[in-house]
Write an enzyme that holds these catalytic residues in place. Sequence first.
Site, PDB file in Angstrom:
ATOM      1  N   LYS A 178      81.633  40.773  24.645  1.00  0.00           N
ATOM      2  CA  LYS A 178      82.104  41.772  23.747  1.00  0.00           C
ATOM      3  C   LYS A 178      83.365  41.364  24.029  1.00  0.00           C
ATOM      4  CE  LYS A 178      78.557  42.752  22.138  1.00  0.00           C
ATOM      5  NZ  LYS A 178      77.554  42.475  20.353  1.00  0.00           N
TER       6      LYS A 178
ATOM      7  N   ASP B  63      80.828  37.198  21.030  1.00  0.00           N
ATOM      8  CA  ASP B  63      80.700  37.492  20.129  1.00  0.00           C
ATOM      9  C   ASP B  63      81.705  38.298  18.915  1.00  0.00           C
ATOM     10  OD1 ASP B  63      79.174  38.926  17.940  1.00  0.00           O
ATOM     11  OD2 ASP B  63      78.481  40.346  19.530  1.00  0.00           O
TER      12      ASP B  63
ATOM     13  N   ASP C 161      74.639  35.431  13.272  1.00  0.00           N
ATOM     14  CA  ASP C 161      73.784  36.512  13.676  1.00  0.00           C
ATOM     15  C   ASP C 161      73.863  37.519  12.544  1.00  0.00           C
ATOM     16  OD1 ASP C 161      72.931  38.874  15.042  1.00  0.00           O
ATOM     17  OD2 ASP C 161      74.738  39.298  15.834  1.00  0.00           O
TER      18      ASP C 161
ATOM     19  N   LYS D 235      67.594  37.828  15.531  1.00  0.00           N
ATOM     20  CA  LYS D 235      66.815  39.455  15.975  1.00  0.00           C
ATOM     21  C   LYS D 235      64.944  39.254  15.146  1.00  0.00           C
ATOM     22  CE  LYS D 235      71.360  40.267  17.724  1.00  0.00           C
ATOM     23  NZ  LYS D 235      72.343  41.033  16.984  1.00  0.00           N
TER      24      LYS D 235
END
Length: 367
Positions: free
Chosen positions: A162, A187, A237, A261
């Site tokens: 991050k 990310d 994502d 996900k």
Amino acid sequence: MIQLDQAKVRHVSMKLKKPFQTVNGLVVTRDTLIVEVYDRDGRVGYGECVAFSDPFYSPETTTTAWDQLKNFLLPMLNKKKLKHPSEVDDIFSGVKGHQMAKASVETAIWDLYAKQQGQPLKEVLGGVRDEVESGVVLSLMDDIEEQVAEYNKKGYKRFKLKVQKGKERETIERVKNVVTDTPIMFDGNGMYGPEDMLHLTQLDDLDLLMIEQPFRTDDYYYHNQLKTQMKTPISLDESIESDHDAFQAIELEACDNINVKLGRVGGYQQALNIHGYAKVAGMPLWCGGMLETGIGRAHNVALASLEQFTLPGDLSESERYWEEDIIKQPFKVKKGCVKVPDKPGIGVTVNEKLLDKRTIRSFDHVF
């Protein structure tokens, strides 16, 4: 016939070992919903709703999911004669959005179905791996050098960072000073705009595994533009909330790989459809994480056993986040891999005593 008998939804609260910080928010206590579905013989399937308490990651929250489960989704299954869990996706298709709430029920039914068949969920889904490669996520609050050195000893196959805009190179180079051969990615969490295109392309020399979700959720165009200007792979994502989103991303050449996900796409059937598209396109997939308990992690591991999941996923071991998980056999990383459970269903035993202790409210539903 699956023959659902009743369900229980629990609001569970678990304190993280360390706060988890991203550019979008800070998580200290992880509230989640655990869904249990029972058949007439007393077998139980477990699912987890991965929505957060606050709407910083998605519009869904534990509160909205609780309402959807109680007032809409579970009642929609009343008197339904399910032959296969793949039918749940179609039943829920009339409800717009609420993918995480949908997934919590659908994945629980997949678990129950696999247990009824006496098979590991991996086998029911068509998984091909007995173990899956594990990556680890480092938050903005982590002591980067110390954490990387610790996780490097466990053999993690990938580090996901991050980062703060403008400080990406500094953070990445700090990690590179500790490990030299483990793939690194960062990310973007959708924090960049078209004005940052040049800045991002200037990071191309860092030889990253990928950059994840640099632009807004609905921005396929700029992801495509960045992809054409960089050799660094671009991953999507939050942009992928359904199989149709994945189809568009592939056709519009907006990414090089996709983070799948279960909660974000609405469950296994959508994930399996995405897997089918990716296989035809020859596109790699990987399984993302949402600070799940061992129940959600078990589902992720089963998903990651599918053929097209060739990149290390966010599948770190249970002790990364929890002093004590709500499953009796916490997931461990050995030589950078997590073993796929080989017992029926998700293959883990829930610690019912601890689950009761962590439950702050619940409701029951009779089908």
